[in-house]
Design a protein around this motif. Structure first.
Motif, PDB file in Angstrom:
ATOM      1  N   TYR A   2       0.846  -1.177   0.000  1.00 44.37           N
ATOM      2  CA  TYR A   2       0.000   0.000   0.000  1.00 44.37           C
ATOM      3  C   TYR A   2       0.885   1.231   0.000  1.00 44.37           C
ATOM      4  O   TYR A   2       1.600   1.493   0.958  1.00 44.37           O
ATOM      5  N   LEU A   3       0.849   1.975  -1.087  1.00 46.02           N
ATOM      6  CA  LEU A   3       1.645   3.197  -1.206  1.00 46.02           C
ATOM      7  C   LEU A   3       0.684   4.374  -1.152  1.00 46.02           C
ATOM      8  O   LEU A   3      -0.030   4.637  -2.105  1.00 46.02           O
ATOM      9  N   THR A   4       0.675   5.071  -0.030  1.00 44.95           N
ATOM     10  CA  THR A   4      -0.294   6.146   0.133  1.00 44.95           C
ATOM     11  C   THR A   4       0.345   7.494   0.409  1.00 44.95           C
ATOM     12  O   THR A   4      -0.340   8.507   0.363  1.00 44.95           O
ATOM     13  N   HIS A   5       1.633   7.527   0.688  1.00 43.56           N
ATOM     14  CA  HIS A   5       2.295   8.799   0.982  1.00 43.56           C
ATOM     15  C   HIS A   5       2.325   9.639  -0.297  1.00 43.56           C
ATOM     16  O   HIS A   5       2.698   9.152  -1.370  1.00 43.56           O
ATOM     17  N   PRO A   6       1.921  10.923  -0.228  1.00 44.91           N
ATOM     18  CA  PRO A   6       1.842  11.757  -1.442  1.00 44.91           C
ATOM     19  C   PRO A   6       3.162  11.830  -2.216  1.00 44.91           C
ATOM     20  O   PRO A   6       3.151  11.794  -3.450  1.00 44.91           O
ATOM     21  N   LEU A   9       3.632   8.557  -4.069  1.00 48.61           N
ATOM     22  CA  LEU A   9       2.746   8.508  -5.239  1.00 48.61           C
ATOM     23  C   LEU A   9       3.272   9.390  -6.366  1.00 48.61           C
ATOM     24  O   LEU A   9       3.205   9.017  -7.537  1.00 48.61           O
ATOM     25  N   GLY A  93       4.809  -1.339   3.712  1.00 53.67           N
ATOM     26  CA  GLY A  93       3.352  -1.349   3.633  1.00 53.67           C
ATOM     27  C   GLY A  93       2.764  -2.606   4.230  1.00 53.67           C
ATOM     28  O   GLY A  93       1.725  -2.565   4.900  1.00 53.67           O
TER      29      GLY A  93
END
Length: 142
Positions: A2-6, A9, A93
């Protein structure tokens, strides 16, 4: 993963732009941002898939051999560094997800299933329990 850091991304978007410029893994269809669904996200500098190497690990349960790619892990670590995320790795993640599921459910078997591990020993490396949770569990037990 899960890659959610702005910033992570943004780094991925930049990488996909490079792949588009070089024509690596393109399908000619708008779906999947124009990439073939089976194409690899991270490739060698020539746009080819990395070869998987065998890894040998000595676990508490005995020796284990599995396939992984050191170069791929290094690539993700570099991606995290470029995004300004300290301590990120290809498994960050999975660790975060495992910790959140464990905290929410208290059930290590749920974590094991979620991570797709056949053995609970395989899931141990992803499980960390914060001191506040330990204190709460101790107080609840009394």
């Amino acid at each position: 993963m899960y890659l959610t850091h702005p910033r992570c991304l943004a780094a991925l978007d930049n990488w996909l732009a490079v792949r588009h410029q070089r024509g690596w893994g393109l399908s000619g269809v708008d779906e999947y941002r124009g990439f073939r669904p089976g194409s690899k996200l991270v490739t060698t500098f020539k746009g080819e898939a990395y070869e998987l190497a065998f890894k040998h690990r000595m676990l508490d349960s005995g020796p284990e051999v599995y396939r992984c790619c050191d170069t791929l892990q290094q690539t993700f670590s570099r991606l995290y560094r470029q995004a300004g995320i300290k301590g990120g790795s290809s498994h960050s993640g999975r660790r975060s997800l495992a910790a959140k599921v464990l905290a929410a459910t208290g059930d290590v078997e749920v974590v094991q299933t979620l991570l797709g591990h056949a053995s609970l020993d395989d899931s141990k490396q992803y499980l960390t329990v914060d001191q506040a949770s330990v204190k709460r569990a101790f107080e609840d037990a009394l």
